[in-house]
Design a protein around this motif. Sequence first.
Motif, PDB file in Angstrom:
ATOM      1  N   ILE A 145       0.558  -1.167   0.111  1.00  0.00           N
ATOM      2  CA  ILE A 145       0.193   0.073   0.082  1.00  0.00           C
ATOM      3  C   ILE A 145       0.975   1.267  -0.286  1.00  0.00           C
ATOM      4  O   ILE A 145       0.718   2.027  -0.614  1.00  0.00           O
ATOM      5  CB  ILE A 145      -1.002  -0.134   1.261  1.00  0.00           C
ATOM      6  N   ALA A 146       1.848   1.292   0.990  1.00  0.00           N
ATOM      7  CA  ALA A 146       2.742   2.657   0.944  1.00  0.00           C
ATOM      8  C   ALA A 146       3.594   2.676  -0.360  1.00  0.00           C
ATOM      9  O   ALA A 146       3.800   3.750  -0.744  1.00  0.00           O
ATOM     10  CB  ALA A 146       3.714   2.275   2.333  1.00  0.00           C
ATOM     11  N   ALA A 147       4.082   1.580  -0.951  1.00  0.00           N
ATOM     12  CA  ALA A 147       4.912   1.688  -2.204  1.00  0.00           C
ATOM     13  C   ALA A 147       3.970   2.083  -3.302  1.00  0.00           C
ATOM     14  O   ALA A 147       4.313   2.735  -4.337  1.00  0.00           O
ATOM     15  CB  ALA A 147       5.236   0.589  -2.527  1.00  0.00           C
ATOM     16  N   THR A 148       2.608   1.902  -3.255  1.00  0.00           N
ATOM     17  CA  THR A 148       1.812   2.583  -4.303  1.00  0.00           C
ATOM     18  C   THR A 148       0.873   3.526  -4.044  1.00  0.00           C
ATOM     19  O   THR A 148      -0.155   3.744  -4.673  1.00  0.00           O
ATOM     20  CB  THR A 148       1.132   1.155  -4.933  1.00  0.00           C
ATOM     21  N   GLY A 149       0.999   4.243  -2.648  1.00  0.00           N
ATOM     22  CA  GLY A 149       0.101   5.286  -2.401  1.00  0.00           C
ATOM     23  C   GLY A 149      -0.256   6.408  -3.049  1.00  0.00           C
ATOM     24  O   GLY A 149       0.673   6.769  -3.768  1.00  0.00           O
TER      25      GLY A 149
ATOM     26  N   PRO B 240      -4.339   3.827  -9.614  1.00  0.00           N
ATOM     27  CA  PRO B 240      -5.590   3.675  -9.186  1.00  0.00           C
ATOM     28  C   PRO B 240      -6.235   2.246  -9.798  1.00  0.00           C
ATOM     29  O   PRO B 240      -7.170   1.769  -9.050  1.00  0.00           O
ATOM     30  CB  PRO B 240      -6.425   4.934  -9.602  1.00  0.00           C
ATOM     31  N   VAL B 241      -6.086   2.130 -11.052  1.00  0.00           N
ATOM     32  CA  VAL B 241      -6.798   0.838 -11.494  1.00  0.00           C
ATOM     33  C   VAL B 241      -6.343  -0.365 -10.694  1.00  0.00           C
ATOM     34  O   VAL B 241      -7.170  -1.190 -10.447  1.00  0.00           O
ATOM     35  CB  VAL B 241      -6.575   0.609 -13.042  1.00  0.00           C
ATOM     36  N   GLN B 242      -4.905  -0.623 -10.697  1.00  0.00           N
ATOM     37  CA  GLN B 242      -4.608  -1.702  -9.868  1.00  0.00           C
ATOM     38  C   GLN B 242      -5.206  -1.796  -8.314  1.00  0.00           C
ATOM     39  O   GLN B 242      -5.532  -2.806  -7.952  1.00  0.00           O
ATOM     40  CB  GLN B 242      -3.011  -1.456  -9.716  1.00  0.00           C
ATOM     41  N   LEU B 243      -5.134  -0.611  -7.672  1.00  0.00           N
ATOM     42  CA  LEU B 243      -5.719  -0.480  -6.268  1.00  0.00           C
ATOM     43  C   LEU B 243      -7.226  -1.043  -6.303  1.00  0.00           C
ATOM     44  O   LEU B 243      -7.492  -1.530  -5.499  1.00  0.00           O
ATOM     45  CB  LEU B 243      -5.687   1.004  -5.587  1.00  0.00           C
ATOM     46  N   ARG B 244      -8.030  -0.286  -7.277  1.00  0.00           N
ATOM     47  CA  ARG B 244      -9.151  -0.780  -7.402  1.00  0.00           C
ATOM     48  C   ARG B 244      -9.435  -2.286  -7.621  1.00  0.00           C
ATOM     49  O   ARG B 244     -10.422  -2.924  -6.862  1.00  0.00           O
ATOM     50  CB  ARG B 244     -10.032   0.126  -8.626  1.00  0.00           C
ATOM     51  N   GLN B 245      -8.679  -2.706  -8.256  1.00  0.00           N
ATOM     52  CA  GLN B 245      -8.683  -4.372  -8.777  1.00  0.00           C
ATOM     53  C   GLN B 245      -8.501  -4.862  -7.223  1.00  0.00           C
ATOM     54  O   GLN B 245      -9.308  -5.980  -7.006  1.00  0.00           O
ATOM     55  CB  GLN B 245      -7.578  -4.499  -9.701  1.00  0.00           C
ATOM     56  N   LYS B 246      -7.599  -4.522  -6.470  1.00  0.00           N
ATOM     57  CA  LYS B 246      -7.067  -5.189  -5.314  1.00  0.00           C
ATOM     58  C   LYS B 246      -8.349  -5.205  -4.369  1.00  0.00           C
ATOM     59  O   LYS B 246      -8.625  -6.136  -3.580  1.00  0.00           O
ATOM     60  CB  LYS B 246      -5.743  -4.525  -4.749  1.00  0.00           C
TER      61      LYS B 246
ATOM     62  N   ARG C 156     -11.267  -5.090  -5.156  1.00  0.00           N
ATOM     63  CA  ARG C 156     -12.463  -5.923  -5.764  1.00  0.00           C
ATOM     64  C   ARG C 156     -12.061  -7.219  -5.313  1.00  0.00           C
ATOM     65  O   ARG C 156     -12.934  -7.985  -4.949  1.00  0.00           O
ATOM     66  CB  ARG C 156     -12.520  -5.757  -7.273  1.00  0.00           C
ATOM     67  N   GLU C 157     -10.873  -7.641  -5.552  1.00  0.00           N
ATOM     68  CA  GLU C 157     -10.564  -8.897  -5.118  1.00  0.00           C
ATOM     69  C   GLU C 157     -10.762  -9.208  -3.527  1.00  0.00           C
ATOM     70  O   GLU C 157     -11.276 -10.354  -3.332  1.00  0.00           O
ATOM     71  CB  GLU C 157      -8.893  -9.283  -5.595  1.00  0.00           C
ATOM     72  N   GLU C 158     -10.260  -8.235  -2.832  1.00  0.00           N
ATOM     73  CA  GLU C 158     -10.841  -8.605  -1.356  1.00  0.00           C
ATOM     74  C   GLU C 158     -12.342  -8.686  -1.249  1.00  0.00           C
ATOM     75  O   GLU C 158     -12.424  -9.328  -0.186  1.00  0.00           O
ATOM     76  CB  GLU C 158     -10.169  -7.187  -0.440  1.00  0.00           C
ATOM     77  N   ARG C 159     -12.875  -7.690  -1.684  1.00  0.00           N
ATOM     78  CA  ARG C 159     -14.495  -7.702  -1.523  1.00  0.00           C
ATOM     79  C   ARG C 159     -14.938  -9.174  -2.060  1.00  0.00           C
ATOM     80  O   ARG C 159     -15.750  -9.760  -1.298  1.00  0.00           O
ATOM     81  CB  ARG C 159     -15.315  -6.751  -2.613  1.00  0.00           C
ATOM     82  N   ASP C 160     -14.503  -9.724  -3.029  1.00  0.00           N
ATOM     83  CA  ASP C 160     -15.068 -10.954  -3.416  1.00  0.00           C
ATOM     84  C   ASP C 160     -14.681 -11.891  -2.653  1.00  0.00           C
ATOM     85  O   ASP C 160     -15.352 -13.075  -2.411  1.00  0.00           O
ATOM     86  CB  ASP C 160     -14.215 -11.185  -5.002  1.00  0.00           C
ATOM     87  N   LYS C 161     -13.546 -11.945  -2.039  1.00  0.00           N
ATOM     88  CA  LYS C 161     -13.182 -13.091  -0.896  1.00  0.00           C
ATOM     89  C   LYS C 161     -14.281 -13.111   0.071  1.00  0.00           C
ATOM     90  O   LYS C 161     -14.561 -14.109   0.908  1.00  0.00           O
ATOM     91  CB  LYS C 161     -11.744 -12.608  -0.004  1.00  0.00           C
ATOM     92  N   ARG C 162     -15.308 -12.074   0.535  1.00  0.00           N
ATOM     93  CA  ARG C 162     -16.027 -11.992   1.544  1.00  0.00           C
ATOM     94  C   ARG C 162     -17.661 -12.048   1.130  1.00  0.00           C
ATOM     95  O   ARG C 162     -18.477 -12.391   1.881  1.00  0.00           O
ATOM     96  CB  ARG C 162     -15.836 -10.689   1.967  1.00  0.00           C
ATOM     97  N   LEU C 163     -17.562 -12.102  -0.317  1.00  0.00           N
ATOM     98  CA  LEU C 163     -18.927 -12.373  -0.811  1.00  0.00           C
ATOM     99  C   LEU C 163     -19.448 -14.011  -0.496  1.00  0.00           C
ATOM    100  O   LEU C 163     -18.644 -14.899  -0.949  1.00  0.00           O
ATOM    101  CB  LEU C 163     -19.134 -12.072  -2.404  1.00  0.00           C
TER     102      LEU C 163
END
Length: 153
Positions: free
Chosen positions: A4-8, A16-22, A24-31
């Motif tokens: 996070i810090a390296a890409t903050g 931002p595209v990569q961050l949004r993707q990350k 989404r991936e975290e969200r999908d784990k919880r669905l």
Amino acid sequence: MSDIAATGLGSPDFDPVQLRQKYREERDKRLRPDGNAQYLDVSGEYEEFATDPYLSSSPGGQPRDPRVTDVDTLVLGGGWAGLQMAVRLHEAGIDDFLIVDQAGDFGGVWYWNRYPGVRCDIESYIYMPLLEEVGTVPTEKYAGGPEIFEHAR
Ligand SMILES: Cc1cc2nc3c(=O)[nH]c(=O)nc-3n(C[C@H](O)[C@H](O)[C@H](O)COP(=O)(O)OP(=O)(O)OC[C@H]3O[C@@H](n4cnc5c(N)ncnc54)[C@H](O)[C@@H]3O)c2cc1C
């Protein structure tokens, strides 16, 4: 350095595209595929969890006739969101509003959560809204639930 810090924000590597993707991936784990079916019906042996243990000792829990009225704005919920909405309405010159809550008082989660040791985990002077407006100075860096509840009231 963490990912996070390296890409903050502010970093030349911020993507931002990569961050949004990350995210989404975290969200999908919880669905969960069972959706709403994962939740228990709060009845029968769980009935006690659907009752308000604080109602009878709260101002809004005292017996009264139903209130029938017309208002310009109905605010649903008396937690931080509802309270701040009301303040901003007032600041905008709109005072014909009513805050409705199923709880017996203001406070939202600070009304409902009263277990020993409950407190905020974001510093009080950031977390508690409208401090300057009300003239409140939190007594602790991480204020306890009763103090936050009182501020809301
Ligand atoms: C113990 C605890 C500690 C927390 N600490 C922090 C923290 O340190 N930092 C942080 O950022 N966040 C924290 N939170 C998250 C907390 O949810 C938010 O900070 C904030 O209080 C949410 O305010 P709100 O007004 O959106 O919702 P709430 O406080 O949940 O208020 C919503 C209100 O709406 C009422 N309501 C809902 N549906 C209806 C309905 N149909 N009819 C009538 N009334 C209704 C509810 O009774 C409730 O009073 C914490 C939460 C808890 C439980």
